[in-house]
Scaffold this motif. Structure first.
Motif, short mmCIF file in Angstrom:
data_model
loop_
_atom_site.label_atom_id
_atom_site.label_comp_id
_atom_site.label_asym_id
_atom_site.label_seq_id
_atom_site.Cartn_x
_atom_site.Cartn_y
_atom_site.Cartn_z
N ASP A 120 35.78 76.01 -61.69
CA ASP A 120 35.30 75.76 -63.05
C ASP A 120 35.72 74.34 -63.46
O ASP A 120 36.45 74.06 -63.98
N THR A 121 34.87 73.46 -63.17
CA THR A 121 34.68 71.98 -63.40
C THR A 121 34.90 71.70 -64.89
O THR A 121 35.52 70.92 -65.50
N ASP A 122 33.88 72.60 -65.69
CA ASP A 122 33.82 72.32 -67.19
C ASP A 122 35.34 72.62 -67.86
O ASP A 122 35.67 72.03 -68.72
N SER A 123 35.88 73.60 -67.47
CA SER A 123 37.16 74.26 -68.04
C SER A 123 38.23 73.02 -67.87
O SER A 123 39.01 72.71 -68.86
N ALA A 124 38.33 72.68 -66.51
CA ALA A 124 39.11 71.69 -66.20
C ALA A 124 39.04 70.49 -67.04
O ALA A 124 40.01 69.89 -67.74
N LEU A 125 37.72 70.03 -67.35
CA LEU A 125 37.64 68.57 -68.24
C LEU A 125 37.89 68.91 -69.57
O LEU A 125 38.38 68.10 -70.33
N ASP A 126 37.81 70.11 -69.86
CA ASP A 126 37.95 70.68 -71.57
C ASP A 126 39.56 70.50 -71.54
O ASP A 126 39.95 69.96 -72.63
N GLN A 127 40.19 70.83 -70.49
CA GLN A 127 41.53 70.83 -70.68
C GLN A 127 42.00 69.41 -70.82
O GLN A 127 43.01 68.95 -71.49
N ALA A 128 41.44 68.48 -69.85
CA ALA A 128 41.70 67.11 -69.84
C ALA A 128 41.53 66.56 -71.33
O ALA A 128 42.34 65.75 -71.73
N TRP A 129 40.64 67.01 -71.89
CA TRP A 129 40.09 66.27 -73.09
C TRP A 129 41.20 66.81 -74.13
O TRP A 129 41.54 66.09 -75.17
N ARG A 187 27.24 59.56 -58.34
CA ARG A 187 27.43 59.02 -59.53
C ARG A 187 26.70 59.45 -60.59
O ARG A 187 27.51 59.62 -61.69
N ARG A 188 25.66 59.79 -60.47
CA ARG A 188 24.92 60.25 -61.56
C ARG A 188 25.40 61.70 -62.20
O ARG A 188 25.46 61.98 -63.40
N ALA A 189 25.53 62.57 -61.31
CA ALA A 189 26.20 63.90 -61.58
C ALA A 189 27.63 63.92 -62.37
O ALA A 189 27.63 64.46 -63.44
N ILE A 190 28.49 62.99 -61.65
CA ILE A 190 29.95 62.86 -62.43
C ILE A 190 29.52 62.44 -63.86
O ILE A 190 30.51 62.71 -64.80
N THR A 191 28.99 61.28 -63.93
CA THR A 191 28.74 60.55 -65.28
C THR A 191 28.32 61.65 -66.52
O THR A 191 28.58 61.55 -67.45
N GLY A 192 27.04 62.36 -65.97
CA GLY A 192 26.76 63.24 -66.64
C GLY A 192 27.49 64.33 -66.98
O GLY A 192 27.38 64.66 -68.34
N LEU A 193 28.30 64.95 -66.28
CA LEU A 193 29.12 65.93 -66.62
C LEU A 193 30.30 65.46 -67.67
O LEU A 193 30.53 66.19 -68.37
N LEU A 194 30.84 64.28 -67.30
CA LEU A 194 31.67 63.69 -68.17
C LEU A 194 31.23 63.66 -69.89
O LEU A 194 31.90 63.65 -70.78
N ALA A 195 29.91 62.95 -69.56
CA ALA A 195 29.48 62.70 -70.98
C ALA A 195 29.18 64.06 -71.73
O ALA A 195 29.28 64.11 -73.02
N ALA A 196 28.86 65.00 -70.89
CA ALA A 196 28.56 66.28 -71.70
C ALA A 196 29.88 67.09 -72.10
O ALA A 196 29.90 67.81 -73.00
N ARG A 197 30.96 66.81 -71.49
CA ARG A 197 32.51 67.17 -71.93
C ARG A 197 32.79 66.20 -73.09
O ARG A 197 34.10 66.59 -73.36
N GLY A 198 32.05 65.26 -73.50
CA GLY A 198 32.49 64.37 -74.96
C GLY A 198 33.19 63.28 -74.44
O GLY A 198 33.44 62.37 -75.33
N PHE A 199 33.29 62.79 -73.13
CA PHE A 199 33.81 61.40 -72.72
C PHE A 199 32.99 60.35 -72.97
O PHE A 199 31.67 60.52 -72.96
N ARG A 200 33.40 59.24 -73.16
CA ARG A 200 32.57 58.00 -73.40
C ARG A 200 33.08 56.87 -72.69
O ARG A 200 34.13 56.98 -72.30
N ASP A 201 32.37 55.55 -72.87
CA ASP A 201 32.77 54.40 -72.04
C ASP A 201 33.03 54.84 -70.62
O ASP A 201 33.99 54.32 -70.20
N ILE A 202 32.19 55.67 -70.02
CA ILE A 202 32.35 55.91 -68.49
C ILE A 202 32.07 54.75 -67.50
O ILE A 202 30.85 54.49 -67.61
N ARG A 203 33.00 54.42 -67.04
CA ARG A 203 32.62 53.46 -66.01
C ARG A 203 32.95 53.67 -64.64
O ARG A 203 33.99 54.53 -64.39
#
Length: 240
Positions: A120-129, A187-203
């Motif tokens: 569950d990548t979404d939940s993991a990133l939600d926890q990081a957030w 690259r496109r997939a990971i940046t899109g996933l992070l943006a969807a979870r609320g992260f910004r300034d993705i480099r």
């Protein structure tokens, strides 16, 4: 999903499964973290999710003294090895569960070649957030499905490196080590996933892969200048 997570935890308790990608990755992570921590007033809190044997965390702690490092992992063997390095370690899984870290407690969260192993990548990133302070940094690295050699392999009908179809053996791709990769990103997939979870300034920058044959390593290094085709994706994102 519970049975899948249980099966994966059993997989990572197998002594034959590597707990580290080696000293090159450890030094790379430490350098990136040190750069981020230049803007963080000590003592900052760094949470390394999926710390493995603790090598990368210990190298980072040596390079950035004065900060507090906490490692999390599920594997008992990983915890034993990481604790032997003098690190603060918490046994915890990230799939389908809440991390035992307070909200907005961390200045930096590290997920170094972890996300490809998660159900569950979404939940993991939600926890990081959740555990990051506002303005805090997520440092994430993951193998690139669209690495330059994978583009060539797929054109000839060969399973791309880093992708797997079984936890019991390697089928249809180069290599012999089962790594437990469940998701592989471009690259496109990971940046899109992070943006969807609320992260910004993705480099995103590129990094080499240690298992590339010696004769091809100069070419692998050259492709780091083109992150979309590099072996490893290095991501720095911020919590808005």
């Amino acid at each position: 999903m519970t049975s899948a997570v249980s099966g994966l935890r059993e997989f990572y308790e197998n002594p034959a499964v590597p707990l580290s990608s080696g000293p090159d990755r450890a030094r790379r992570q430490a350098r990136i973290l040190a750069e981020v921590l230049r803007t963080v007033t000590a003592p900052g809190v760094i949470v390394d999710i999926g710390c493995g044997d603790g090598l990368a965390t210990s190298v980072a702690a040596q390079l950035s003294p004065g900060h507090r490092f906490v490692g999390l992992d599920w594997s008992k063997d990983a915890i034993r090895q990481a604790s032997a390095r003098g690190l603060s370690i918490v046994r915890a899984g990230v799939d389908g569960s809440s991390l035992p870290i307070s909200a907005q407690a961390a200045d930096v969260v590290i997920m170094s070649e972890l996300i490809e192993h998660l159900v569950d990548t979404d939940s993991a990133l939600d926890q990081a957030w959740r555990v990051l302070k506002p303005g805090g940094s997520l440092l994430l690295s993951t193998p690139n499905l669209a690495a330059w050699y994978n583009r060539a392999l797929l054109a000839f009908g060969v399973q791309p490196v880093f992708s797997e179809v079984s936890l019991r053996g390697v089928y249809g791709r180069p290599g012999s080590q089962v790594a437990g990769h469940l998701h592989v990103f471009t690259r496109r997939a990971i940046t899109g996933l992070l943006a969807a979870r609320g992260f910004r300034d993705i480099r995103v920058t590129g990094a080499r892969y240690h298992d590339v044959p010696r004769a091809l390593r100069p070419l692998d290094a050259a492709f780091c200048a083109w992150p979309g085709a590099a072996s490893i994706l290095l991501v720095h994102a911020r919590k808005a």
